[in-house]
Design a protein around this motif. Structure first.
Motif, short mmCIF file in Angstrom:
data_model
loop_
_atom_site.label_atom_id
_atom_site.label_comp_id
_atom_site.label_asym_id
_atom_site.label_seq_id
_atom_site.Cartn_x
_atom_site.Cartn_y
_atom_site.Cartn_z
N GLY A 153 0.84 -1.21 -0.10
CA GLY A 153 -0.08 0.11 -0.03
C GLY A 153 0.83 1.23 0.02
O GLY A 153 0.42 2.25 -0.73
N SER A 154 1.85 1.12 0.78
CA SER A 154 2.98 2.40 0.86
C SER A 154 3.50 2.61 -0.41
O SER A 154 3.67 3.67 -0.96
N LEU A 155 4.18 1.49 -1.10
CA LEU A 155 4.73 1.39 -2.38
C LEU A 155 3.79 2.23 -3.33
O LEU A 155 4.18 3.30 -4.17
N LEU A 156 2.40 1.81 -3.69
CA LEU A 156 1.60 2.18 -4.33
C LEU A 156 1.35 3.79 -4.13
O LEU A 156 1.11 4.72 -5.08
N ALA A 157 1.51 4.54 -2.86
CA ALA A 157 1.23 5.70 -2.48
C ALA A 157 2.40 6.41 -3.18
O ALA A 157 2.54 7.66 -3.55
N ILE A 158 3.69 5.73 -3.05
CA ILE A 158 4.83 6.42 -3.56
C ILE A 158 4.64 6.47 -5.22
O ILE A 158 4.93 7.61 -5.68
N ALA A 159 4.32 5.34 -5.67
CA ALA A 159 4.15 5.37 -7.09
C ALA A 159 2.89 6.54 -7.58
O ALA A 159 3.15 7.32 -8.52
N ALA A 308 3.93 6.94 2.60
CA ALA A 308 5.25 6.96 2.27
C ALA A 308 6.26 6.98 3.68
O ALA A 308 7.02 6.09 3.55
N ALA A 309 5.68 7.93 4.40
CA ALA A 309 6.63 7.73 5.80
C ALA A 309 6.22 6.40 6.55
O ALA A 309 7.17 6.15 7.08
N GLY A 310 5.23 5.92 6.43
CA GLY A 310 4.72 4.58 7.21
C GLY A 310 5.58 3.53 6.35
O GLY A 310 5.92 2.58 7.24
N PHE A 311 5.99 3.60 5.28
CA PHE A 311 6.80 2.50 4.58
C PHE A 311 8.14 2.55 5.36
O PHE A 311 8.74 1.65 5.83
N CYS A 312 8.79 3.91 5.70
CA CYS A 312 9.91 4.01 6.46
C CYS A 312 9.69 3.21 7.68
O CYS A 312 10.75 2.68 8.55
N VAL A 313 8.87 3.61 8.24
CA VAL A 313 8.46 3.16 9.79
C VAL A 313 8.54 1.84 9.91
O VAL A 313 8.95 0.86 11.05
N VAL A 314 7.75 1.21 8.89
CA VAL A 314 7.34 -0.53 8.78
C VAL A 314 9.06 -1.14 8.84
O VAL A 314 9.11 -1.92 9.48
N TRP A 315 9.79 -0.64 7.90
CA TRP A 315 11.10 -1.06 7.73
C TRP A 315 12.00 -0.96 8.87
O TRP A 315 12.96 -1.72 9.49
N VAL A 316 11.77 0.09 9.81
CA VAL A 316 12.32 0.28 11.15
C VAL A 316 12.09 -0.62 12.09
O VAL A 316 12.76 -1.32 12.87
N CYS A 317 10.64 -0.79 12.12
CA CYS A 317 10.14 -1.68 12.99
C CYS A 317 10.44 -3.16 12.54
O CYS A 317 10.78 -3.91 13.81
#
Length: 335
Positions: A153-159, A308-317
């Motif tokens: 979902g986050s990657l599609l938001a980035i797209a 898009a910010a959530g994508f980074c947060v998921v990877w940190v988690c």
């Protein structure tokens, strides 16, 4: 062929297939008049999904437990979740952009797991006592599936941000809180022809002239979007919202299951472990996203930036906390 050799072959095959798949999707974006590129990309994603599933199945048979006990296994499980979620998102959207943004991430995960992790971290080992529980399958699998859905979902938001070049776009019907078509605001008109006019009669003559207030509207910074771009932006925004809407309940269930397991294993539902803290932060970020869309009717650029910010947060988690090697949830760390 023994199961260990089979696993080594399957992880390399998964990486190779996803690399080719990524190139096919990118070529489909660069050369949109070649239709079979997207079809081949979809087939590649399906093959990679089956290959990873076979790898995890062989691992399960060899080790005798669900393969989620170390970083290698969890990386391939989340790669499987990404490819599965991708196939769902692509089926719903019929857009090449889905594969263009998800295939590089899936390929990168398999490359890191198969080619970068030390050999000792790829070996299946007996479970420690704390992991010898049915909650391992329940909690960890649901959490990783939620990460996969939220990432897609986050990657599609980035797209969406890439397609619209980060500009504001007026969309309709993408959120439950904004399902009815709204009148286009004057400051978001797409073209000069969208400016409303009034019928004016004076001294026996009549004609369409713009209202005096509209003369002060500046259209210099408002891009003129083609119908194709607007349609693609609408699709990406809508499917991004749906994938995050699917991942958020899974994340909620996973956190609750983790609390129950923690109480059973350690005598406390919540201990503010770094992994638990970042899981809560992830939950809050995507809760804010859904709240803004459902209640506030946000669409387009603002929720896309939040996702898009959530994508980074998921990877940190998921990855960052593990690699630091701190807390009760750390495994497969380097430092």
């Amino acid at each position: 062929m023994d199961l260990v050799t089979l696993q080594n072959s399957l992880d390399n095959l998964s990486f190779a297939v996803l690399l080719v798949t990524m190139l096919l999707y990118w070529s489909g974006i660069a050369f949109p008049k070649i239709p079979y590129l997207a079809t081949l990309g979809t087939a590649g994603m399906a093959i990679a999904n089956l290959s990873i599933a076979s790898l995890l199945g062989a691992r399960w048979i060899e080790a005798g437990y669900f393969p989620l006990s170390n970083l290698y296994e969890s990386l391939f499980f989340i790669a499987w979740g990404l490819t599965a979620t991708h196939l769902l998102a692509e089926y719903l959207s019929r857009s090449r952009w889905v594969g263009a943004v998800t295939s590089p991430v899936a390929m990168g995960i398999t490359a890191f797991a198969a080619l970068s992790l030390p050999g000792e971290m790829q070996v299946a080992e007996p479970l420690v006592p704390a992991l010898q529980s049915n909650w391992l399958m329940m909690h960890v699998s649901v959490m990783l599936l939620s990460y996969a859905c939220l990432m897609v979902g986050s990657l599609l938001a980035i797209a969406f941000l890439i397609v619209t070049r980060g500009q504001a776009v007026t969309l309709t019907g993408s959120s439950y809180g904004n399902s009815n078509r709204r009148q286009t605001p004057l400051n978001k008109l797409q073209t000069v022809s969208d400016i409303p006019s009034v019928q004016f009669t004076s001294n026996g003559s009549s004609g369409n002239i713009a209202t005096p207030t509209l003369e002060r509207i500046s259209l210099e910074t408002t891009p003129t979007w083609s119908p194709e771009t607007l349609s693609l932006a609408q699709i990406l925004d809508n499917i991004s919202y749906r994938m995050i809407g699917l991942g958020f309940p899974l994340l909620t269930i996973g956190i609750i299951a983790g609390g129950v397991w923690a109480n059973e294993a350690w005598g406390s539902y919540w201990s503010w472990d770094p992994k638990e803290t970042w899981a809560l932060i992830t939950w809050l970020v995507f809760a804010a996203y859904l709240h803004a869309r459902i209640t506030k009717g946000w669409q387009g650029r603002r929720p896309a930036i939040l996702a898009a910010a959530g994508f980074c947060v998921v990877w940190v988690c998921y990855m960052g906390v593990n690699l630091l090697g701190k807390g009760l949830h750390s495994y497969g760390w380097f430092f």
